[in-house]
Design a protein around this motif. Structure first.
Motif, PDB file in Angstrom:
ATOM      1  N   SER A   1      -7.623   5.920   2.946  1.00  0.00           N
ATOM      2  CA  SER A   1      -7.452   5.841   1.491  1.00  0.00           C
ATOM      3  C   SER A   1      -5.988   5.529   1.200  1.00  0.00           C
ATOM      4  O   SER A   1      -5.080   6.013   1.879  1.00  0.00           O
ATOM      5  CB  SER A   1      -7.849   7.159   0.818  1.00  0.00           C
ATOM      6  OG  SER A   1      -6.976   8.203   1.194  1.00  0.00           O
ATOM      7  N   TYR A   2      -5.761   4.713   0.176  1.00  0.00           N
ATOM      8  CA  TYR A   2      -4.400   4.350  -0.210  1.00  0.00           C
ATOM      9  C   TYR A   2      -4.398   3.877  -1.654  1.00  0.00           C
ATOM     10  O   TYR A   2      -5.448   3.573  -2.237  1.00  0.00           O
ATOM     11  CB  TYR A   2      -3.838   3.262   0.713  1.00  0.00           C
ATOM     12  CG  TYR A   2      -4.558   1.929   0.637  1.00  0.00           C
ATOM     13  CD1 TYR A   2      -4.102   0.900  -0.194  1.00  0.00           C
ATOM     14  CD2 TYR A   2      -5.696   1.680   1.402  1.00  0.00           C
ATOM     15  CE1 TYR A   2      -4.755  -0.311  -0.258  1.00  0.00           C
ATOM     16  CE2 TYR A   2      -6.356   0.475   1.345  1.00  0.00           C
ATOM     17  CZ  TYR A   2      -5.886  -0.533   0.515  1.00  0.00           C
ATOM     18  OH  TYR A   2      -6.545  -1.732   0.451  1.00  0.00           O
TER      19      TYR A   2
ATOM     20  N   GLN B   1     -10.607   2.941  -0.994  1.00  0.00           N
ATOM     21  CA  GLN B   1     -11.186   3.602   0.175  1.00  0.00           C
ATOM     22  C   GLN B   1     -11.725   2.543   1.128  1.00  0.00           C
ATOM     23  O   GLN B   1     -12.447   1.639   0.719  1.00  0.00           O
ATOM     24  CB  GLN B   1     -12.336   4.530  -0.240  1.00  0.00           C
ATOM     25  CG  GLN B   1     -11.945   5.637  -1.200  1.00  0.00           C
ATOM     26  CD  GLN B   1     -11.365   6.841  -0.492  1.00  0.00           C
ATOM     27  OE1 GLN B   1     -11.387   6.927   0.731  1.00  0.00           O
ATOM     28  NE2 GLN B   1     -10.850   7.790  -1.264  1.00  0.00           N
ATOM     29  N   VAL B   2     -11.361   2.650   2.397  1.00  0.00           N
ATOM     30  CA  VAL B   2     -11.846   1.716   3.417  1.00  0.00           C
ATOM     31  C   VAL B   2     -12.399   2.532   4.575  1.00  0.00           C
ATOM     32  O   VAL B   2     -11.762   3.485   5.031  1.00  0.00           O
ATOM     33  CB  VAL B   2     -10.717   0.784   3.921  1.00  0.00           C
ATOM     34  CG1 VAL B   2     -11.257  -0.168   4.971  1.00  0.00           C
ATOM     35  CG2 VAL B   2     -10.109   0.006   2.765  1.00  0.00           C
TER      36      VAL B   2
ATOM     37  N   ALA C   1       0.855  -1.192   0.000  1.00  0.00           N
ATOM     38  CA  ALA C   1       0.000   0.000   0.000  1.00  0.00           C
ATOM     39  C   ALA C   1       0.887   1.237   0.000  1.00  0.00           C
ATOM     40  O   ALA C   1       1.908   1.279   0.687  1.00  0.00           O
ATOM     41  CB  ALA C   1      -0.928   0.017   1.212  1.00  0.00           C
ATOM     42  N   GLN C   2       0.486   2.249  -0.780  1.00  0.00           N
ATOM     43  CA  GLN C   2       1.255   3.485  -0.877  1.00  0.00           C
ATOM     44  C   GLN C   2       0.327   4.685  -0.726  1.00  0.00           C
ATOM     45  O   GLN C   2      -0.888   4.595  -0.921  1.00  0.00           O
ATOM     46  CB  GLN C   2       1.983   3.557  -2.222  1.00  0.00           C
ATOM     47  CG  GLN C   2       3.061   2.494  -2.404  1.00  0.00           C
ATOM     48  CD  GLN C   2       3.786   2.645  -3.726  1.00  0.00           C
ATOM     49  OE1 GLN C   2       3.260   2.332  -4.790  1.00  0.00           O
ATOM     50  NE2 GLN C   2       5.024   3.122  -3.661  1.00  0.00           N
ATOM     51  N   GLU C   3       0.951   5.821  -0.356  1.00  0.00           N
ATOM     52  CA  GLU C   3       0.223   7.079  -0.191  1.00  0.00           C
ATOM     53  C   GLU C   3      -0.970   6.909   0.745  1.00  0.00           C
ATOM     54  O   GLU C   3      -2.058   7.439   0.510  1.00  0.00           O
ATOM     55  CB  GLU C   3      -0.237   7.615  -1.554  1.00  0.00           C
ATOM     56  CG  GLU C   3       0.915   7.849  -2.521  1.00  0.00           C
ATOM     57  CD  GLU C   3       0.441   8.256  -3.907  1.00  0.00           C
ATOM     58  OE1 GLU C   3      -0.760   8.606  -4.041  1.00  0.00           O
ATOM     59  OE2 GLU C   3       1.246   8.216  -4.850  1.00  0.00           O
ATOM     60  N   LEU C   4      -0.744   6.173   1.817  1.00  0.00           N
ATOM     61  CA  LEU C   4      -1.833   5.871   2.743  1.00  0.00           C
ATOM     62  C   LEU C   4      -2.132   7.096   3.604  1.00  0.00           C
ATOM     63  O   LEU C   4      -1.228   7.711   4.167  1.00  0.00           O
ATOM     64  CB  LEU C   4      -1.450   4.677   3.623  1.00  0.00           C
ATOM     65  CG  LEU C   4      -2.566   4.072   4.466  1.00  0.00           C
ATOM     66  CD1 LEU C   4      -2.332   2.572   4.650  1.00  0.00           C
ATOM     67  CD2 LEU C   4      -2.686   4.727   5.832  1.00  0.00           C
ATOM     68  N   ARG C   5      -3.397   7.431   3.702  1.00  0.00           N
ATOM     69  CA  ARG C   5      -3.848   8.570   4.505  1.00  0.00           C
ATOM     70  C   ARG C   5      -5.024   8.136   5.370  1.00  0.00           C
ATOM     71  O   ARG C   5      -5.994   7.540   4.888  1.00  0.00           O
ATOM     72  CB  ARG C   5      -4.245   9.735   3.610  1.00  0.00           C
ATOM     73  CG  ARG C   5      -4.966  10.850   4.331  1.00  0.00           C
ATOM     74  CD  ARG C   5      -5.139  12.079   3.482  1.00  0.00           C
ATOM     75  NE  ARG C   5      -3.904  12.845   3.380  1.00  0.00           N
ATOM     76  CZ  ARG C   5      -3.859  14.129   3.005  1.00  0.00           C
ATOM     77  NH1 ARG C   5      -4.960  14.783   2.703  1.00  0.00           N
ATOM     78  NH2 ARG C   5      -2.702  14.758   2.936  1.00  0.00           N
ATOM     79  N   LEU C   6      -4.906   8.449   6.656  1.00  0.00           N
ATOM     80  CA  LEU C   6      -5.945   8.114   7.621  1.00  0.00           C
ATOM     81  C   LEU C   6      -6.672   9.398   8.009  1.00  0.00           C
ATOM     82  O   LEU C   6      -6.043  10.380   8.403  1.00  0.00           O
ATOM     83  CB  LEU C   6      -5.307   7.464   8.853  1.00  0.00           C
ATOM     84  CG  LEU C   6      -6.208   6.777   9.865  1.00  0.00           C
ATOM     85  CD1 LEU C   6      -6.950   5.613   9.233  1.00  0.00           C
ATOM     86  CD2 LEU C   6      -5.370   6.291  11.047  1.00  0.00           C
TER      87      LEU C   6
END
Length: 735
Positions: free
Chosen positions: A542-543, A553-554, A463-468
């Motif tokens: 999102s990642y 999107q999760v 996973a890359q560019e993961l944002r919480l």
């Protein structure tokens, strides 16, 4: 005796007949021949050749065939292959082997090319092997030199000729480093895109990342308010598929920046070469590797190439060619490593630099500290900042010029401090500024294991560019703080929204963050409406999938707590997962505070801080429940106290041990600490009549597997133990 000689000559006559087409050797005289008693008068050219060959190859046979009446001497100036004369100035090169026997170079090179690496006379195995360079790879800058060479390498016989050619091409490339590093090898065609869509691999994707959220307490009374109510938000990446571990991850462009200064002589460089070779052998054909060596200056000794079979062989040749000399110029090594990635013509999805050094930057730190300290980039924040200003903007984002903020991607640098003399402060500052980790290799024997742990993660990015993102969903509920370590976080919209940028995530890697909220008491109207719940947060993640490049999107279920008039006993029990994470942050903050005090020489004050944090840790709910992470944290505090017993011990190993631990905690990622990289340590925790087992630490299964593979290949058997290892990083992983 004469009968034995005749039988032996007859047995070898067939072999001699196959060489009848060879031209007669030059300058053959009767004195060059050792005659047998029965054939002295009738010896022929073939017999002379046989006798002469026999005399050079077997001293035992000579003693059998010599006659006292002959009085002739054996000529040791004879090539045992062609039986020609080895006199100098005869127009032929002469090769003198390490066993002291000599041959015509053309003769012995032809023999070696067919796989013969033993001396034809004494049968000893040679370390230095002669070979011919192909005519089309000679370096014109060497004035025709290099057509004849003794190889320091040991290729297999069947691949000797092809490796020889690549060796000369490699040496020629190293001697002519290009002005622009756009000569990277083209990327391999994405095998995942061309895969059969009905295959199990294709049908199983995408595997979604999981998100969880847990409140500190399940309920608070309707008349009660909280100023710092904690919610734990955790994410975990999916696992790699067992039958598609290469297809299921992102390929990497990796640059190894290696210290070859004079202090790396002996076993240090030998162990580094072995560790680098292990790294090379575990990269896939989709991955690309470049090698930069530095001492007083830096040189790219191997371009960015795919790790195919040929690529691996050539990379190993480059590693084996390293020789120690000169000083230590870390900044120049990093600048060249960054150039390799910045100037490449094509890009793999993941890019990283690994830096190993055993000393301080003698060319740059002295300039920074000329009027301040003899130690490079000590803990003085001003000195650290001055040193970081020397680094490229792709490593240190604060060095970006105005208008360049969005164009450069930060390249993570994973640093490895080797031995007791390296500059741990500088290495830690470099890794922190770039988003990498700092590992302290105290024992020379675990260099390979340390590399294995690092690449075990780098070769499993899913996973890359993961944002919480977290959002408040009720009036009066505001986000107050997000202690996210070194990960960038932001609170906006007057506390209504919080964002954490995580970036890349390894397979089965987990991150946990505490979100501190304000929770108001229920209003009179809300009480009259008998509202028994308060919604706190919505959590979204999102990642970008590392293989499919799709943005995923999760979402997590909305976090709610009950608001009864009176709390039950169960409502007053703190969530152990939240308490465990609070303990981890509490201990990490205490270690950072103790480290700052130790740098000023206040070791007693530093040890007092550690003792106070330990006391608070042991009185926590999770520690009282026998939580394994708390045991690990207590062990870490005790180890640091021991390494602060004296200022001398702290400067030798304590500082590096503390900084590698802080790097691990701040990024929630595994690092090597001290003497060991033991990963396979299991935690057993009895919960009623159920038992849960999980790995303690930030290590992922791919890291554990790679370290186990490295330990299996080590010379000495690895003793696997299930005892707690104080050299590991800490964090519980649920199964």
């Amino acid at each position: 005796m004469a009968g034995s000689w005749r039988k032996l000559k007859k047995c070898l006559s067939l072999k001699l007949s196959s060489h009848s087409s060879l031209p007669p050797p030059p300058d053959i005289s009767r004195n060059d021949v050792v005659h047998s008693p029965s054939s002295r008068s009738s010896s022929t050219s073939s017999t002379s050749r046989l006798s002469r060959s026999f005399s050079t190859r077997s001293s035992k046979l000579i003693s059998m065939t010599q006659d006292s009446s002959v009085g002739q001497k054996i000529d040791n100036k004879t090539c045992a292959i062609c039986l020609g004369n080895l006199k100098p100035r005869q127009g032929q090169a002469i090769f003198a082997a390490e066993c002291s026997h000599s041959f015509h170079f053309n003769c012995i090179a032809s023999s070696v090319r067919h796989g013969n690496r033993l001396c034809p006379i004494c049968r000893s195995q040679w370390r230095d092997i002669p070979f011919h360079a192909p005519a089309n790879v000679g370096d014109p800058q060497c004035n025709g030199m290099g057509q004849v060479r003794v190889s320091p390498y040991h290729p297999t016989p069947e691949d000797f000729h092809s490796q020889t050619t690549r060796n000369f091409q490699l040496l020629s490339h190293q001697s002519r480093e290009p002005h622009h590093f756009s000569d990277d090898e083209p990327l391999v065609v994405n095998s995942a895109e061309s895969a059969d869509p009905t295959s199990p691999v294709s049908l199983s994707r995408p595997q979604l990342l999981t998100v969880k959220a847990l409140p500190e307490y399940p309920a608070i009374t309707a008349s009660e308010s909280f100023r710092t109510f904690a919610v734990l938000v955790g994410i975990r990446a999916p696992a790699l598929l067992d039958d598609a571990r290469v297809l299921d991850r992102a390929p990497i462009d990796l640059v190894a920046v290696l210290d070859v200064s004079g202090s790396m002589t002996g076993s240090k460089l030998s162990l580094l070469k072995r560790a680098a070779s292990f790294l090379i052998q575990n990269l896939s054909p989709s991955d690309r590797l470049s090698i930069v060596s530095f001492s007083s200056t830096a040189q790219r000794i191997f371009p960015l190439r795919r790790m195919s079979d040929n690529g691996r062989e050539d990379a190993c040749l480059a590693i084996n060619s390293l020789k120690p000399s000169g000083g230590t110029n870390i900044v120049e090594g990093l600048k060249k490593g960054v150039r390799v990635l910045e100037e490449r013509s094509e890009q793999n999805p993941v890019a990283s630099i690994i830096l190993l050094s055993d000393g301080k930057d003698t060319y740059n730190c002295d300039n920074v500290n000329r009027h301040q300290s003899s130690h490079c980039a000590s803990s003085n924040p001003r000195q650290v900042l001055e040193y970081l200003k020397l680094l490229p903007a792709s490593i240190c984002s604060s060095n970006r010029v105005s208008g360049d903020e969005g164009r450069r991607v930060i390249i993570p640098v994973h640093t490895f401090g080797f031995g007791k003399d390296h500059d741990s402060t500088s290495m830690h500052a470099i890794s922190d500024a770039s988003g990498g980790t700092f590992s302290f290799i105290e024992s020379l024997a675990i260099v390979q294991d340390a590399f294995a742990m690092c690449i075990g993660g780098l070769l499993s990015v899913v996973a890359q560019e993961l944002r919480l993102t977290v959002k408040s969903v009720s009036p009066g509920v505001h986000i107050k703080s997000i202690p996210s370590g070194k990960y960038s976080s932001e609170i906006c919209d007057q506390g209504q929204q919080g964002v954490i940028d995580v970036g890349d995530l390894y397979a089965e890697e987990g991150k946990e963050f505490l979100i501190y909220l304000t929770v108001p008491e229920l209003s009179s109207a809300e009480r009259e409406e008998r509202m028994d719940k308060t919604a706190l947060l919505d959590v979204m993640c999102s990642y970008k999938d590392a293989v499919s490049k799709e943005v995923v999107q999760v979402e997590c279920e909305r976090i709610e707590i009950r608001r009864p008039v009176v709390l039950s006993p169960m409502d007053m029990i703190v969530c152990l997962d939240v308490d465990r994470q609070r303990n981890r942050l509490w201990v990490a903050e205490g270690i950072a505070e103790a480290q700052r005090m130790a740098e000023t020489g206040n070791l007693e004050g530093a040890k007092a801080v550690l003792a106070q944090r330990r006391s608070t840790l042991l009185s926590s709910a999770s520690a009282q429940a026998g939580d394994g992470l708390c045991n690990w944290l207590e062990s870490e505090l005790r180890e640091i106290r021991e390494r602060m017993a004296s200022m001398e011990l702290y400067e030798q190993t304590g500082r590096a041990y503390v900084l590698s631990g802080l790097s691990s905690h701040s990024w929630q990622r595994a690092t090597t600490r001290g003497h060991s990289t033991t990963q396979i340590t299991l935690l057993s925790r009895e919960c009623g009549d159920s038992s849960t087992r999980g790995v303690i630490g930030y290590e992922t299964p791919t890291m554990v597997g790679m370290v186990t593979k490295s330990q299996t290949l080590n010379w000495k058997p690895v003793q696997r133990s299930r005892r707690l290892n104080k050299s590991c990083s800490f964090n519980p992983r649920s199964g």
